[in-house]
Design a protein around this motif. Sequence first.
Motif, short mmCIF file in Angstrom:
data_model
loop_
_atom_site.label_atom_id
_atom_site.label_comp_id
_atom_site.label_asym_id
_atom_site.label_seq_id
_atom_site.Cartn_x
_atom_site.Cartn_y
_atom_site.Cartn_z
N GLY A 212 -15.09 -7.38 -51.49
CA GLY A 212 -15.95 -6.85 -50.42
C GLY A 212 -16.12 -5.35 -50.56
O GLY A 212 -16.13 -4.62 -49.56
N ARG A 215 -19.49 -2.10 -49.32
CA ARG A 215 -19.78 -1.31 -48.12
C ARG A 215 -18.56 -1.27 -47.20
O ARG A 215 -17.53 -1.90 -47.49
CB ARG A 215 -20.97 -1.90 -47.36
N GLY A 216 -18.70 -0.51 -46.11
CA GLY A 216 -17.69 -0.49 -45.05
C GLY A 216 -16.31 -0.12 -45.55
O GLY A 216 -16.12 0.79 -46.35
N ILE A 217 -15.33 -0.84 -45.04
CA ILE A 217 -13.93 -0.53 -45.34
C ILE A 217 -13.64 -0.73 -46.84
O ILE A 217 -12.95 0.10 -47.46
CB ILE A 217 -13.01 -1.42 -44.46
N ASP A 236 -18.09 -8.48 -54.95
CA ASP A 236 -18.85 -8.79 -53.72
C ASP A 236 -19.82 -9.92 -54.02
O ASP A 236 -19.98 -10.33 -55.18
CB ASP A 236 -19.57 -7.54 -53.17
N LEU A 258 -19.62 -12.36 -57.19
CA LEU A 258 -19.40 -13.80 -56.94
C LEU A 258 -18.99 -13.99 -55.49
O LEU A 258 -18.56 -13.05 -54.82
CB LEU A 258 -18.36 -14.38 -57.89
N ILE A 260 -16.33 -15.34 -53.17
CA ILE A 260 -14.90 -15.63 -53.37
C ILE A 260 -14.49 -17.02 -52.86
O ILE A 260 -13.39 -17.47 -53.14
CB ILE A 260 -13.98 -14.56 -52.73
N ASN A 286 -10.03 -7.54 -49.20
CA ASN A 286 -10.72 -6.92 -48.06
C ASN A 286 -11.90 -7.74 -47.54
O ASN A 286 -12.22 -7.65 -46.36
CB ASN A 286 -11.20 -5.52 -48.49
N GLY A 381 -7.83 -1.97 -36.25
CA GLY A 381 -8.27 -2.14 -34.88
C GLY A 381 -9.77 -1.93 -34.83
O GLY A 381 -10.52 -2.61 -35.55
N PHE A 382 -10.22 -0.96 -34.04
CA PHE A 382 -11.66 -0.70 -33.94
C PHE A 382 -12.03 0.37 -34.97
O PHE A 382 -11.71 1.54 -34.80
CB PHE A 382 -12.00 -0.23 -32.53
P1 NAD Z 1 -18.32 -5.52 -43.72
O1 NAD Z 1 -19.03 -6.71 -43.21
O2 NAD Z 1 -18.98 -4.19 -43.62
O3 NAD Z 1 -17.87 -5.74 -45.25
C1 NAD Z 1 -17.34 -6.97 -45.71
C2 NAD Z 1 -17.69 -7.12 -47.17
O4 NAD Z 1 -17.17 -8.38 -47.63
C3 NAD Z 1 -19.20 -7.16 -47.41
O5 NAD Z 1 -19.53 -6.31 -48.47
C4 NAD Z 1 -19.47 -8.61 -47.72
O6 NAD Z 1 -20.59 -8.81 -48.56
C5 NAD Z 1 -18.17 -9.02 -48.40
N1 NAD Z 1 -18.00 -10.47 -48.37
C6 NAD Z 1 -18.15 -11.29 -47.29
N2 NAD Z 1 -18.00 -12.57 -47.67
C7 NAD Z 1 -17.77 -12.57 -49.00
C8 NAD Z 1 -17.57 -13.60 -49.96
N3 NAD Z 1 -17.58 -14.88 -49.62
N4 NAD Z 1 -17.37 -13.25 -51.25
C9 NAD Z 1 -17.36 -11.94 -51.62
N5 NAD Z 1 -17.55 -10.92 -50.75
C10 NAD Z 1 -17.76 -11.24 -49.46
O7 NAD Z 1 -16.91 -5.50 -42.95
P2 NAD Z 1 -15.87 -4.32 -42.71
O8 NAD Z 1 -16.00 -3.90 -41.30
O9 NAD Z 1 -15.92 -3.30 -43.78
O10 NAD Z 1 -14.52 -5.17 -42.82
C11 NAD Z 1 -13.73 -5.25 -44.00
C12 NAD Z 1 -12.48 -6.07 -43.69
O11 NAD Z 1 -11.77 -5.47 -42.60
C13 NAD Z 1 -12.76 -7.51 -43.26
O12 NAD Z 1 -11.75 -8.35 -43.77
C14 NAD Z 1 -12.67 -7.44 -41.75
O13 NAD Z 1 -12.35 -8.69 -41.18
C15 NAD Z 1 -11.57 -6.43 -41.58
N6 NAD Z 1 -11.55 -5.76 -40.26
C16 NAD Z 1 -12.57 -4.92 -39.88
C17 NAD Z 1 -12.52 -4.29 -38.64
C18 NAD Z 1 -13.59 -3.31 -38.15
O14 NAD Z 1 -13.44 -2.80 -37.04
N7 NAD Z 1 -14.60 -3.00 -38.93
C19 NAD Z 1 -11.45 -4.56 -37.78
C20 NAD Z 1 -10.46 -5.44 -38.19
C21 NAD Z 1 -10.51 -6.02 -39.45
#
Ligand code: NAD
Length: 444
Positions: A212, A215-217, A236, A258, A260, A286, A381-382
């Motif tokens: 993943g 983007r994001g985390i 991703d 791919l 996952i 992630n 968390g958030f």
């Molecule tokens: P996001 O949606 O921005 O990023 C998730 C990434 O995972 C995306 O790039 C997506 O394409 C990829 N992904 C999803 N399904 C997939 C698959 N089947 N195969 C391959 N890649 C896949 O989310 P985020 O906010 O960056 O969150 C990242 C992680 O942190 C997640 O596990 C989420 O549950 C966890 N999390 C986030 C928060 C928050 O506040 N943002 C809080 C708690 C936990």
Amino acid sequence: MSDAYQAFTATPIGKLLVKNLGLPAPVKLDRWTEGAPLVDGTVVLGGTGRLVDPVRTALDSLEIPNVAETVEGQKYKGLVFDATGCRTPADLVALQQFFTPKLRSLEPCARVVVLGGVPELLEGDERIAQRALEGFTRSLGKEIGKGATVQLVYVADGAEQALDSTLAFYLSPKSAYVSGQVVRIGATGTTKAKPVADQDKPLDGKVAVVTGASRGIGEQIARVLHRDGATVLGIDVPQAASELLEVTSSIGGESLTLDITNDDAPKRIAQHVKDTFGGIDVIVHNAGITRDKKLANMGEDRWESVIAVNLEAPDKITRELLDQGLIKDNGRVIGVSSMAGIAGNLGQTNYAASKAGVIGLIDSLAKSLKKGITINAVAPGFIATKMTDAMPFASREVGQRMNAMSQAGQPVDVAEAVAWYASPGSTAVNGNVVRVCGQMMLGA
Ligand code: NAD
């Protein structure tokens, strides 16, 4: 992501309203930048237990200025207290004696670390006294304010020399959004730490896989692991191929697209890793999804897809890599859980089950891993991402204010915690789940 309320509280009228109405007052949190010292200030080290000398040695080797006594009028960036000397409940008064006179001498975004012995490995009064430290640190974390963090580090006998990476993380701005946490060092697996050759590039020569990562985390995790010296393989879904390539090429990494959850994904990842690198040092699970609905309205597809991405895929991929011997000695498996998996959340039975299951995965593997391989998880968390930006205003406001920092965390805050686990110096850090939640008011 912008926080309009936080910006408002920094204006003259905002300051006035915060003061008079007792509103939350989020401060700008210190965050670490490359080249900056780990601690910009002095740390006071106190206590009378078995850890005082090893901690002083660790602080010196990390070039963190430290003193044993405070000086009238001087301000301090950190307080470290060795509470292993507290063998009975009556001994706990040493906490009050050390902390109370110093709390008004702290700089903003100060760091407090209390060290103790692992309660489960102790007996009688000593066990009771050490367990009591949890209530103390969690409460102090809610009291100090001004961006301060407070942590409890339980250290098993024999792990006294394995504290450097944890102190570096908890005393520096890298732990900006981590507070009220309890970790155990050397309680599961090895009590030893590998020396870190270059503190600026602890992951030099290492290979890290991040799912993943487009983007994001996940993107931030990839960037921070690269900053620390790792070569990153980002994974991703095919739909995110161009964003993924943008991220990985900007950090000289590799990408693999791919899903996952595909049946052949664990084998394809293993084959790719084998062909490209021969093996890996770090894998960060992630990738995650939410498909929220109250259980009364939830279809099987929502349930299954969330469990498949968030829980089954990390489990299967980890086992495949371990079975094929592709995780090198002193390797790191890092899960991404969630506060929802700890405290539960309305409309998220599927998601919370998957994220609590990630904690189960850590528990189930931590004791059996060999050759210095560890498994730990972060529980965000958030965290301000595109996902949380899209939330309705009221839920977003509540979500980001209900923590000791009164603000949302940043993706980099999660990434820094991952980098701490990933460090070769963290071999004695095994089986832990650390929340990156600004000490959220919900949950343990
Ligand atoms: P996001 O949606 O921005 O990023 C998730 C990434 O995972 C995306 O790039 C997506 O394409 C990829 N992904 C999803 N399904 C997939 C698959 N089947 N195969 C391959 N890649 C896949 O989310 P985020 O906010 O960056 O969150 C990242 C992680 O942190 C997640 O596990 C989420 O549950 C966890 N999390 C986030 C928060 C928050 O506040 N943002 C809080 C708690 C936990």
